[in-house]
Design an enzyme around this catalytic site. Structure first.
Site, PDB file in Angstrom:
ATOM      1  N   ASN A  74     -17.061   1.435 -20.362  1.00 57.81           N
ATOM      2  CA  ASN A  74     -15.905   0.612 -20.062  1.00 57.81           C
ATOM      3  C   ASN A  74     -15.063   0.417 -21.320  1.00 57.81           C
ATOM      4  OD1 ASN A  74     -14.850  -0.827 -17.658  1.00 57.81           O
ATOM      5  ND2 ASN A  74     -14.913  -2.608 -19.033  1.00 57.81           N
ATOM      6  N   CYS A 101      -6.975   2.081  13.218  1.00 61.27           N
ATOM      7  CA  CYS A 101      -6.450   1.250  14.302  1.00 61.27           C
ATOM      8  C   CYS A 101      -7.291  -0.022  14.411  1.00 61.27           C
ATOM      9  CB  CYS A 101      -6.521   2.026  15.632  1.00 61.27           C
ATOM     10  SG  CYS A 101      -5.969   1.031  17.034  1.00 61.27           S
ATOM     11  N   VAL A 138      -9.296   3.271  -4.331  1.00 60.41           N
ATOM     12  CA  VAL A 138      -8.775   3.770  -3.054  1.00 60.41           C
ATOM     13  C   VAL A 138      -7.899   5.005  -3.271  1.00 60.41           C
ATOM     14  CG1 VAL A 138      -8.976   1.529  -1.912  1.00 60.41           C
ATOM     15  CG2 VAL A 138      -6.868   2.071  -3.168  1.00 60.41           C
ATOM     16  N   ASP A 139      -7.773   5.449  -4.555  1.00 63.53           N
ATOM     17  CA  ASP A 139      -7.023   6.684  -4.815  1.00 63.53           C
ATOM     18  C   ASP A 139      -7.950   7.880  -4.585  1.00 63.53           C
ATOM     19  OD1 ASP A 139      -7.663   5.632  -8.078  1.00 63.53           O
ATOM     20  OD2 ASP A 139      -8.422   7.554  -7.352  1.00 63.53           O
ATOM     21  N   TYR A 150       0.819  -1.216   0.000  1.00 58.30           N
ATOM     22  CA  TYR A 150       0.000   0.000   0.000  1.00 58.30           C
ATOM     23  C   TYR A 150       0.851   1.264   0.000  1.00 58.30           C
ATOM     24  CZ  TYR A 150      -4.038  -2.898   0.069  1.00 58.30           C
ATOM     25  OH  TYR A 150      -4.974  -3.815  -0.305  1.00 58.30           O
ATOM     26  N   HIS A 209     -14.442   0.826  -0.736  1.00 61.01           N
ATOM     27  CA  HIS A 209     -13.349  -0.094  -0.405  1.00 61.01           C
ATOM     28  C   HIS A 209     -12.238   0.603   0.366  1.00 61.01           C
ATOM     29  CE1 HIS A 209     -14.520  -2.993  -3.918  1.00 61.01           C
ATOM     30  NE2 HIS A 209     -15.330  -3.089  -2.868  1.00 61.01           N
ATOM     31  N   THR A 212     -15.058  -0.769 -14.493  1.00 55.15           N
ATOM     32  CA  THR A 212     -14.973  -1.879 -13.550  1.00 55.15           C
ATOM     33  C   THR A 212     -15.312  -3.180 -14.268  1.00 55.15           C
ATOM     34  OG1 THR A 212     -15.708  -2.763 -11.421  1.00 55.15           O
ATOM     35  CG2 THR A 212     -17.334  -1.542 -12.690  1.00 55.15           C
TER      36      THR A 212
END
Ligand code: BV8
Length: 226
Positions: free
Chosen positions: A199, A115, A91-92, A53, A107, A174
């Site tokens: 797409n 934590c 996740v960007d 990551y 996501h 996607t």
């Protein structure tokens, strides 16, 4: 007011230089997702996962929004507030950097850490280390704030509510291979929404959509938005 729900995946960020997962040189061809995108993999080798990551966080920092991200931000700005909702599997932060505000990261986000002990969340440092202590409880149980396979995606109740209220559901970039996101088109269609797939090529679930437009996102998304 027309309600548009837009699901995005790795394909919308491909032309910004961020890898997809299942294309020819995709991330899942170079890493075993069981090692880097599952809680079991993190428990087995947290250092490998942190480095995976950290590398993606570095890539994302060097990437820039492309015309597809920018077109979606223009669409949101042009319509009444609340008309456009982006639900991203990515996740960007390229949607936010393009100017989109109504973005849910189902996501998780590279830019956040969490934590595993007390659940607190905070902005992730550029490089996360296994021994980092939680700023809230002090326990060295930090993890990327990413939803791994087998974990509950974020905001599912809000997403299903938005799909039930949608007039139009658009899926961009996607493969339709990961659930529950791959079933959103059916959820929206059942609620009466029109459905459109944008797409590079027809996805695994292309037949679930009313219409499809195929080509690179940076070309077809601005055309669709205009
Ligand atoms: C859950 C985060 C329970 C980390 C990710 C059997 C049947 C059904 C489901 C399951 C099953 N076995 C297991 C499951 C559940 C599992 C799942 O779906 N597994 C799959 C593999 C079968 N799902 C889960 O575990 C999820 N959690 O189910 O919890 C639950 C459910 C509901 C309610 C409560 C509880 C959690 C899934 C999240 C996992 N985390 N990533 C990270 O990013 O590192 S998933 C990972 O794949 C990515 O995050 C990404 O979001 C996702 C999908 O990938 P895509 O974005 O589609 O990318 P891909 O490479 O696949 O495709 C790219 C597409 O773009 C292609 O179509 C290509 O043609 C196109 N493209 C390429 N270039 C361009 C382009 N398009 C336009 N322009 C271009 N230039």
């Amino acid at each position: 007011m027309t309600k548009i729900v837009i699901l995005t995946g790795a394909g919308i960020s491909a032309e910004s230089g961020l890898g997809t997962f299942r294309d020819v040189d995709g991330l899942w061809t170079r890493y075993d997702l069981n090692d880097v995108a599952t809680p079991e993999g993190f428990a087995r080798d947290p250092g490998l996962v942190m480095e995976f990551y950290n590398a993606r966080r570095r890539n994302a920092a060097e990437a820039a929004p492309n015309p597809a991200h920018l077109a979606l931000a223009r669409l949101e700005a042009a319509l009444p507030p609340g008309s456009v909702r982006i639900v991203t599997q990515n996740v960007d932060d390229l949607h936010e950097r393009a100017g989109s505000r109504a973005v849910w990261h189902m996501h998780g986000e590279l830019a956040r850490a969490r934590c595993a002990s007390c659940g607190a969340g905070w902005p992730a440092p550029a490089e996360m280390r296994v021994a980092d202590a939680c700023p809230s409880c002090g326990v060295a149980a930090t993890r990327p704030d990413i939803v791994w396979f087998g974990e509950m995606p974020y905001r599912m109740e809000e997403i299903w509510e938005a799909l039930r209220a949608a007039d139009l559901f658009v899926s961009i970039g996607t493969s339709g291979s990961v659930y529950p996101a791959a079933a959103f088109v059916q959820d929206a269609a059942r609620a009466g929404a029109e459905t459109l797939e944008l797409n590079l090529e027809p996805s695994e679930i292309a037949r679930d959509f009313d219409r499809g437009l195929h080509g690179p996102a940076s070309e077809i998304v601005p055309v669709w938005v205009e």
